[in-house]
Design an enzyme around this catalytic site. Structure first.
Site, PDB file in Angstrom:
ATOM      1  N   SER A 147       0.835  -1.211   0.000  1.00  0.00           N
ATOM      2  CA  SER A 147       0.000   0.000   0.000  1.00  0.00           C
ATOM      3  C   SER A 147       0.864   1.253   0.000  1.00  0.00           C
ATOM      4  O   SER A 147       1.977   1.262   0.554  1.00  0.00           O
ATOM      5  CB  SER A 147      -0.866  -0.029   1.262  1.00  0.00           C
ATOM      6  N   TYR A 178      -2.158  -0.146  10.157  1.00  0.00           N
ATOM      7  CA  TYR A 178      -2.406  -0.759   8.846  1.00  0.00           C
ATOM      8  C   TYR A 178      -1.130  -0.698   8.000  1.00  0.00           C
ATOM      9  O   TYR A 178      -0.688  -1.699   7.434  1.00  0.00           O
ATOM     10  CB  TYR A 178      -3.562  -0.038   8.135  1.00  0.00           C
TER      11      TYR A 178
HETATM   12  N1  LIG Z   1      -8.428  -0.216  -2.530  1.00  0.00           N
HETATM   13  C1  LIG Z   1      -7.325   0.506  -2.323  1.00  0.00           C
HETATM   14  O1  LIG Z   1      -7.297   1.724  -2.585  1.00  0.00           O
HETATM   15  C2  LIG Z   1      -6.075  -0.127  -1.766  1.00  0.00           C
HETATM   16  C3  LIG Z   1      -4.945   0.687  -1.601  1.00  0.00           C
HETATM   17  C4  LIG Z   1      -3.788   0.125  -1.096  1.00  0.00           C
HETATM   18  C5  LIG Z   1      -3.736  -1.235  -0.822  1.00  0.00           C
HETATM   19  N2  LIG Z   1      -4.843  -2.010  -0.993  1.00  0.00           N
HETATM   20  C6  LIG Z   1      -4.745  -3.436  -0.677  1.00  0.00           C
HETATM   21  O2  LIG Z   1      -5.251  -4.173  -1.781  1.00  0.00           O
HETATM   22  C7  LIG Z   1      -5.887  -5.362  -1.333  1.00  0.00           C
HETATM   23  C8  LIG Z   1      -7.315  -5.424  -1.814  1.00  0.00           C
HETATM   24  O3  LIG Z   1      -8.006  -4.282  -1.306  1.00  0.00           O
HETATM   25  P1  LIG Z   1      -9.524  -4.000  -1.617  1.00  0.00           P
HETATM   26  O4  LIG Z   1      -9.676  -2.534  -1.748  1.00  0.00           O
HETATM   27  O5  LIG Z   1      -9.979  -4.888  -2.717  1.00  0.00           O
HETATM   28  O6  LIG Z   1     -10.179  -4.426  -0.229  1.00  0.00           O
HETATM   29  P2  LIG Z   1     -11.483  -5.305   0.063  1.00  0.00           P
HETATM   30  O7  LIG Z   1     -11.725  -5.211   1.529  1.00  0.00           O
HETATM   31  O8  LIG Z   1     -12.583  -4.927  -0.840  1.00  0.00           O
HETATM   32  O9  LIG Z   1     -10.991  -6.762  -0.304  1.00  0.00           O
HETATM   33  C9  LIG Z   1     -10.303  -7.592   0.597  1.00  0.00           C
HETATM   34  C10 LIG Z   1     -11.035  -8.928   0.657  1.00  0.00           C
HETATM   35  O10 LIG Z   1     -10.305  -9.765   1.562  1.00  0.00           O
HETATM   36  C11 LIG Z   1     -11.242 -10.499   2.314  1.00  0.00           C
HETATM   37  N3  LIG Z   1     -10.623 -10.891   3.573  1.00  0.00           N
HETATM   38  C12 LIG Z   1     -10.398 -10.123   4.666  1.00  0.00           C
HETATM   39  N4  LIG Z   1      -9.830 -10.846   5.634  1.00  0.00           N
HETATM   40  C13 LIG Z   1      -9.675 -12.102   5.128  1.00  0.00           C
HETATM   41  C14 LIG Z   1      -9.157 -13.314   5.638  1.00  0.00           C
HETATM   42  N5  LIG Z   1      -8.641 -13.362   6.877  1.00  0.00           N
HETATM   43  N6  LIG Z   1      -9.185 -14.426   4.870  1.00  0.00           N
HETATM   44  C15 LIG Z   1      -9.704 -14.387   3.613  1.00  0.00           C
HETATM   45  N7  LIG Z   1     -10.214 -13.262   3.072  1.00  0.00           N
HETATM   46  C16 LIG Z   1     -10.197 -12.140   3.816  1.00  0.00           C
HETATM   47  C17 LIG Z   1     -12.419  -9.571   2.531  1.00  0.00           C
HETATM   48  O11 LIG Z   1     -13.610 -10.277   2.824  1.00  0.00           O
HETATM   49  C18 LIG Z   1     -12.464  -8.818   1.202  1.00  0.00           C
HETATM   50  O12 LIG Z   1     -13.377  -9.411   0.317  1.00  0.00           O
HETATM   51  C19 LIG Z   1      -5.756  -5.349   0.191  1.00  0.00           C
HETATM   52  O13 LIG Z   1      -4.598  -6.074   0.540  1.00  0.00           O
HETATM   53  C20 LIG Z   1      -5.569  -3.876   0.516  1.00  0.00           C
HETATM   54  O14 LIG Z   1      -4.885  -3.708   1.730  1.00  0.00           O
HETATM   55  C21 LIG Z   1      -6.010  -1.486  -1.471  1.00  0.00           C
END
Ligand SMILES: NC(=O)c1ccc[n+]([C@@H]2O[C@H](COP(=O)([O-])OP(=O)(O)OC[C@H]3O[C@@H](n4cnc5c(N)ncnc54)[C@H](O)[C@@H]3O)[C@@H](O)[C@H]2O)c1
Length: 327
Positions: A134, A159
């Protein structure tokens, strides 16, 4: 051969899995439908994926060692992993710190162990372990844009600290066990099927309902907003090009355009045809007033460049937001 996508019911994971299926790949998806935000949205994202014959879904926790190591036995042809499951959100990490370490640190370690097992035991080995880091790892850095070579030892949220821990653990596994791994530092991703806890959804909802929109840092915020299609294209471009030798590398995936938050709000007003009621307030702990991605390395090594501007992307998000919420 198939690709394991964790967090497949999530915003980015569902789009990545959809793109892999669209190019004819077999996908094994894992998600535990965490209730951090309404799981109904997660079930809806999964619905079209489940209709594809190449998709297999397992409801499981990535931190559950037994379930994850069983998965390697069950799906013997896994040769790539895109690990996106996480407990996201900067603010919530001040509310429930334990879930961040459980999912993002323990869960990441379990995925590394799964990857290690596949890399060392399987004929042909694991080709590539790609995972989500991130932009938050840049923390209190004053230098902009954020470059991968910048120091990242001052996270300003738990985080961010868990995401940095993932990078460090992956570095070790690349070194010790011959993994080929790549971490992607995503910058504020938005678009259809986005997350309700993120600013685009919060802005659209508040403006539509005529409720007050709070802007931290007295509105002096700049964000690198990355459109989901660009992020999916970048993720697949990276997945397709593993490091030539065992090891770990990190890249930024962002739009490389830092947008003034006032201008972003104006684009939401235009797309929704309503005026925002804005209230300015001070910054909150953990907040970063500005993010901007230096993507020179990503463009150089993968030929990837983001294409969708906020002028194009925000109306696309708003269209989806209105349809999904029946507005
Ligand atoms: N969306 C953004 O802007 C952003 C920015 C930086 C980093 N990220 C990273 O990208 C990745 C995806 O983010 P996103 O925006 O799609 O988030 P999101 O919350 O929509 O997707 C994450 C998914 O992981 C699942 N999850 C959570 N804990 C879990 C577990 N213990 N076992 C199995 N599944 C689990 C959740 O149910 C969810 O569906 C994450 O690692 C997030 O930290 C996202």
């Amino acid at each position: 051969m198939s690709v394991l996508v964790t967090g497949v019911a999530g915003f980015i994971g569902s789009h990545v899995a959809g793109a892999l299926l669209a190019r004819g790949e077999a996908v094994v998806g894992v998600d535990n439908f965490s209730d951090y935000y309404d799981p109904v949205l997660k079930f809806a994202r999964l619905k079209p994926l489940r209709e594809d014959k190449g998709f297999h879904f397992l409801e499981a926790d990535v931190a559950d060692r037994t379930a994850m190591l069983d998965l390697a036995r069950q799906y013997g042809d896994l040769d790539r992993i895109v690990h996106l499951a996480a407990q996201p959100g900067v603010r919530h990490s001040m509310v429930d710190p334990y879930i961040y370490v459980q999912t993002n640190v323990m869960g990441h370690l379990v995925m590394l162990e799964l990857a290690r097992g596949l890399a060392t035991q399987k004929e042909g080995g694991l080709k590539h372990f790609v995972y989500a880091s991130s932009s938050s790892v840049y923390g209190g850095n004053a230098k902009l844009p954020f470059a991968v070579s910048d120091p990242v030892d001052r996270p300003v949220s738990l985080y961010a600290a868990t995401k940095r821990a993932d990078e460090l653990m992956t570095e070790t596994y690349g070194h010790l066990y011959g993994l080929r791994a790549t971490g992607l530092r995503y910058f504020t991703v938005y678009g259809p099927w986005g997350r309700p806890d993120m600013s685009p959804w919060i802005f659209a909802k508040a403006i539509h309902e005529g409720r007050t929109l709070h802007l931290n840092h007295q509105g002096r915020i700049r964000r690198d907003f990355s459109y989901i299609d660009d992020i999916v294209a970048g993720t697949l471009a990276v997945l397709d090009r593993p490091p030539a030798a065992a090891g770990h590398r990190v890249y930024n995936l962002g739009a490389a355009r830092s947008e003034d938050i006032g201008r972003v709000v104006a684009l939401f007003e235009k797309a929704l045809g309503r005026t925002a009621q804005v209230e300015l307030r001070p910054g909150e702990p953990g907040d970063m007033p500005e993010t901007a991605a230096d993507i020179e390395g990503t463009t150089r090594d993968f030929g990837w460049t983001p294409k969708v501007t906020v002028e194009q992307g925000i109306p696309l998000f708003v269209d989806w937001f209105k349809t999904y919420n029946r507005l």
